[in-house]
Design a protein around this motif. Sequence first.
Motif, PDB file in Angstrom:
ATOM      1  N   VAL A   1       0.843  -1.206   0.000  1.00 45.69           N
ATOM      2  CA  VAL A   1       0.000   0.000   0.000  1.00 45.69           C
ATOM      3  C   VAL A   1       0.873   1.248   0.000  1.00 45.69           C
ATOM      4  N   LEU A   2       1.917   1.245   0.822  1.00 45.71           N
ATOM      5  CA  LEU A   2       2.799   2.401   0.889  1.00 45.71           C
ATOM      6  C   LEU A   2       3.549   2.591  -0.425  1.00 45.71           C
ATOM      7  N   SER A   3       3.957   1.490  -1.026  1.00 46.73           N
ATOM      8  CA  SER A   3       4.643   1.567  -2.315  1.00 46.73           C
ATOM      9  C   SER A   3       3.713   2.132  -3.392  1.00 46.73           C
ATOM     10  N   ALA A   4       2.439   1.720  -3.346  1.00 47.11           N
ATOM     11  CA  ALA A   4       1.460   2.245  -4.304  1.00 47.11           C
ATOM     12  C   ALA A   4       1.254   3.740  -4.091  1.00 47.11           C
ATOM     13  N   ALA A   5       1.216   4.167  -2.836  1.00 42.22           N
ATOM     14  CA  ALA A   5       1.062   5.595  -2.545  1.00 42.22           C
ATOM     15  C   ALA A   5       2.246   6.383  -3.086  1.00 42.22           C
ATOM     16  N   ARG A   6       3.417   5.818  -2.926  1.00 41.24           N
ATOM     17  CA  ARG A   6       4.622   6.505  -3.437  1.00 41.24           C
ATOM     18  C   ARG A   6       4.532   6.659  -4.959  1.00 41.24           C
ATOM     19  N   ALA A   7       4.061   5.618  -5.644  1.00 42.92           N
ATOM     20  CA  ALA A   7       3.921   5.672  -7.095  1.00 42.92           C
ATOM     21  C   ALA A   7       2.907   6.746  -7.509  1.00 42.92           C
ATOM     22  N   VAL A   8       1.818   6.844  -6.755  1.00 40.69           N
ATOM     23  CA  VAL A   8       0.800   7.847  -7.047  1.00 40.69           C
ATOM     24  C   VAL A   8       1.365   9.259  -6.846  1.00 40.69           C
ATOM     25  N   PHE A   9       2.108   9.438  -5.773  1.00 43.63           N
ATOM     26  CA  PHE A   9       2.699  10.749  -5.491  1.00 43.63           C
ATOM     27  C   PHE A   9       3.684  11.153  -6.584  1.00 43.63           C
ATOM     28  N   VAL A  10       4.463  10.200  -7.053  1.00 42.64           N
ATOM     29  CA  VAL A  10       5.428  10.503  -8.123  1.00 42.64           C
ATOM     30  C   VAL A  10       4.678  10.863  -9.401  1.00 42.64           C
ATOM     31  N   ALA A  11       3.672  10.076  -9.753  1.00 43.48           N
ATOM     32  CA  ALA A  11       2.925  10.308 -10.990  1.00 43.48           C
ATOM     33  C   ALA A  11       2.203  11.649 -10.981  1.00 43.48           C
ATOM     34  N   ARG A  12       1.742  12.066  -9.816  1.00 39.05           N
ATOM     35  CA  ARG A  12       0.988  13.313  -9.709  1.00 39.05           C
ATOM     36  C   ARG A  12       1.866  14.478  -9.261  1.00 39.05           C
ATOM     37  N   GLU A  13       3.136  14.221  -9.107  1.00 39.52           N
ATOM     38  CA  GLU A  13       4.099  15.241  -8.680  1.00 39.52           C
ATOM     39  C   GLU A  13       3.687  15.880  -7.352  1.00 39.52           C
ATOM     40  N   LEU A  14       3.277  15.036  -6.439  1.00 36.61           N
ATOM     41  CA  LEU A  14       2.919  15.492  -5.099  1.00 36.61           C
ATOM     42  C   LEU A  14       4.162  15.463  -4.201  1.00 36.61           C
ATOM     43  N   ASP A  15       4.091  16.126  -3.077  1.00 33.46           N
ATOM     44  CA  ASP A  15       5.228  16.224  -2.161  1.00 33.46           C
ATOM     45  C   ASP A  15       5.421  14.888  -1.444  1.00 33.46           C
ATOM     46  N   GLU A  16       6.485  14.174  -1.774  1.00 30.12           N
ATOM     47  CA  GLU A  16       6.740  12.858  -1.171  1.00 30.12           C
ATOM     48  C   GLU A  16       7.106  12.960   0.303  1.00 30.12           C
ATOM     49  N   ALA A  17       7.458  14.145   0.770  1.00 30.82           N
ATOM     50  CA  ALA A  17       7.773  14.321   2.183  1.00 30.82           C
ATOM     51  C   ALA A  17       6.552  14.067   3.063  1.00 30.82           C
ATOM     52  N   ALA A  18       5.370  14.145   2.452  1.00 26.86           N
ATOM     53  CA  ALA A  18       4.142  13.900   3.212  1.00 26.86           C
ATOM     54  C   ALA A  18       3.931  12.415   3.491  1.00 26.86           C
ATOM     55  N   LEU A  19       4.646  11.553   2.786  1.00 23.77           N
ATOM     56  CA  LEU A  19       4.471  10.108   2.959  1.00 23.77           C
ATOM     57  C   LEU A  19       5.085   9.649   4.285  1.00 23.77           C
ATOM     58  N   PRO A  20       4.383   8.777   5.011  1.00 24.16           N
ATOM     59  CA  PRO A  20       4.940   8.265   6.267  1.00 24.16           C
ATOM     60  C   PRO A  20       6.019   7.221   5.985  1.00 24.16           C
ATOM     61  N   ALA A  21       6.846   6.951   6.982  1.00 26.60           N
ATOM     62  CA  ALA A  21       7.876   5.919   6.828  1.00 26.60           C
ATOM     63  C   ALA A  21       7.250   4.534   6.793  1.00 26.60           C
ATOM     64  N   THR A  22       6.158   4.363   7.518  1.00 27.65           N
ATOM     65  CA  THR A  22       5.454   3.073   7.553  1.00 27.65           C
ATOM     66  C   THR A  22       3.958   3.324   7.583  1.00 27.65           C
ATOM     67  N   THR A  23       3.204   2.302   7.296  1.00 27.90           N
ATOM     68  CA  THR A  23       1.757   2.349   7.437  1.00 27.90           C
ATOM     69  C   THR A  23       1.290   0.975   7.888  1.00 27.90           C
ATOM     70  N   ALA A  24       0.006   0.833   8.098  1.00 26.22           N
ATOM     71  CA  ALA A  24      -0.531  -0.442   8.563  1.00 26.22           C
ATOM     72  C   ALA A  24      -1.889  -0.683   7.915  1.00 26.22           C
ATOM     73  N   VAL A  25      -2.273  -1.939   7.884  1.00 24.24           N
ATOM     74  CA  VAL A  25      -3.609  -2.314   7.432  1.00 24.24           C
ATOM     75  C   VAL A  25      -4.303  -3.033   8.578  1.00 24.24           C
ATOM     76  N   GLU A  26      -5.613  -3.011   8.574  1.00 22.26           N
ATOM     77  CA  GLU A  26      -6.380  -3.635   9.644  1.00 22.26           C
ATOM     78  C   GLU A  26      -7.407  -4.587   9.070  1.00 22.26           C
ATOM     79  N   ARG A  27      -7.783  -5.556   9.877  1.00 18.94           N
ATOM     80  CA  ARG A  27      -8.859  -6.460   9.481  1.00 18.94           C
ATOM     81  C   ARG A  27     -10.194  -5.797   9.798  1.00 18.94           C
ATOM     82  N   PRO A  28     -11.079  -5.638   8.808  1.00 19.72           N
ATOM     83  CA  PRO A  28     -12.389  -5.031   9.071  1.00 19.72           C
ATOM     84  C   PRO A  28     -13.205  -5.897  10.033  1.00 19.72           C
ATOM     85  N   ARG A  29     -14.028  -5.276  10.843  1.00 14.56           N
ATOM     86  CA  ARG A  29     -14.883  -6.043  11.746  1.00 14.56           C
ATOM     87  C   ARG A  29     -15.867  -6.896  10.961  1.00 14.56           C
ATOM     88  N   ASN A  30     -16.332  -6.353   9.847  1.00 13.35           N
ATOM     89  CA  ASN A  30     -17.265  -7.084   8.987  1.00 13.35           C
ATOM     90  C   ASN A  30     -16.490  -7.687   7.826  1.00 13.35           C
TER      91      ASN A  30
END
Length: 547
Positions: free
Chosen positions: A10-39
Motif C-alpha cells: 500500500v505504501l509503495s502504491a502511494a509513493r507511485a501515485v505521489f510521483v505520478a501526480r508530482e505530489l510532495d513525497e515528504a508527506a508520505l509516512p515511513a510506515t503504514t498499517a492495514v487492519e482487518r475489518p470487523r465485517n
Amino acid sequence: MTPADLAATVLSAARAVFVARELDEAALPATTAVERPRNPEHGDYASTLALQLGKKAGVPPRELAAALAAELGAQPGIKSVEIAGPGFLNIRLDAAAAGQLARDIVLAGAEYGHTSRLDGQRINLEFVSANPTGPVHIGGVRWAAVGDALARLLRAAGAEVGTEYYFNDAGSQIDRFAKSLYASARGEPVPEDGYGGEYIAEIAATIKAESPGADLEGYRVRGVELMFAEIKRSLSDFGVHFDTYFNEKDLHDRGELQTALDRLREQGHTFEADGATWLRTSDFGDDKDRVLRKSDGDWTYFAADCAYYLDKRERGFERVVIMLGADHHGYIGRMKAMSACFGDDPAVNLEILIGQMVNLVRDGEPVRMSKRAGTVVTLEDFVEALGVDAARYALARYSSDSTIDIDIDLWTRATRDNPVYYVQYVAARTANVARNAAEVGLTRGRPDDFHPGLLGHEKENELLKALGEYPAVVASAAELREPHRVARYLEEVAGAYHRFYDKCRVTPMGDEEISDLHRSRLWLNDATRTVIANGLGLLGVSAPERM
C-alpha cells in the motif's frame, strides 16, 4: 502475503501515485498499517492511508483513494480494492496470495512473529525482587509470570534485554527476619514485629543443626542464604530465570551510595537541612523532597534506590523498567524525579509498571492461608493448585493494572471454558492431525510444490487472516508492555482453527486419494501449530503434542 507485506505494498502504491501526480513525497509516512475489518464482507483488510494523506497532499481523500485503488489493483496478489466512505480502502487478496502465508509461517518456524520494532534498545527489566524474608507470595508470582513473558516479548521485538532481581539483603526487614530465626531456634516466641509461619521454624532448625552455636549474625547470614536459595528454586521451577541477581549489600560495600550522592551534588540538586542530606525531588514533580542520608549518618532506602538506578544506567541500559506491586504506587513520583535529578529524561530512561492484586479463589471463596507461610498464598501454593502452565497463563492473560480473581475450579478444568486448555488443545490437535497425516502417507511435500490458491474456503481464509496478525500482536504487546494481548490473540486463533477443523478436513477419508488440497491444508494446520507454539512460548507455557 502477511499484513506487513500488504501494508508495504500500500505504501509503495502511494509513493507511485505521489510521483505520478508530482505530489510532495515528504508527506508520505515511513510506515503504514492495514487492519482487518470487523465485517468480513468489507474485505480482507482495510487502509486509511488516503484519509491520512489527503490534506497533506492537497488532494481530496476520496480522489486520492481512487488513485491508490487503481495502483493497488494492478499489484500481484490483490484481487480487488473498493473505496468506502470518505476514502477508506477495502482490500481483498486472491486465494494464492492469502494462502502463501501458511508456507511462510512453517518455513519461518520459531522465528515467525519476531520483528525489528525495538532493535537497538537496551532495556533493564527488574521484576519480582521479593525480600528474602519469606517465600514469594501471590503478588510476586504475578510479576514473575508477567515479567518473564514481557522479557520474552521484548526480545522477540528486537530489544536487548537484561532481566534482574534486586536482592534486598540489607535493612530492618532482614534484622527482624534474623531475630525471628534466632528466637525460633531457641524455642522462644518470635518478636512481635517478626516473621511467622512454618518456614521460619524449618530454616531455624536447619541452621541450628548445621551450627549449634551460631549467634544472631550467623542466623542472619545463613538464614538469608537459605531463604534466597529457596526463592530461586521456586522461581526456577516456575520457569523464571534472571540474568542478574543484584545484592543491595553490594551497593553499600562498593561505596555506590556515596558515588550516587556525589553525582547528584554535581547536578546541583542536593541540600543540607536538620543535619541530613536531601534531594530536591520536588523540583521535578515529586510531592516533597527526599532524605538521602539521615542526621545520624545512616543511608535511607531511597539513597539505595538512587545508587541502584545509577548502577543500571552505567551498565549501559538506556531504559530502566521496574515492575512494582500496587502498594508501591507512591514510588512513581519520587523515582521519576530522581531520574531527572541525575540529568536523565524520565520519559525515556525510566519506566515503572504497577501491578494490582491477585486473589486465589476455590468454591467461590478466597484462598487466604498458606500451608507454610501462614498468612499469604505463596508461589508453591499457587503452582500446586493450578500447575505451572495454567498458573502462568492465568496471570499473564489479564492486564497487570487490573485486580484479578483466579478461580482454581475454572483453571484446572479440562473444558473449553478454561482458556489455557482451549489454546493448548489446539496445540495438541494440530500435532495429532500431523501424526494422522503421516500414518496415511500425507506429507506437505516440497515448499515449491505448495498450492496456496487451493486454500479458498471461507474458514481457511479466516484462519489465515488470524495467523497473519501474529507479528503485529507481538510487536504491540512488547511496545505497550501488555503480554495479555498475546494470550487473548491465541484464544482467537484457537477459535478460528476449531472452525476450520470442523469444515475443512485435512486427511483423506477411507479410500480417498491424497490430493494437493490435502497437502495445502496440512501446511495450514502446521502453520497454526507454529503460531500457537510460538505464542505460548512467549508466555512461558508449553505447547503439548498430546493431551
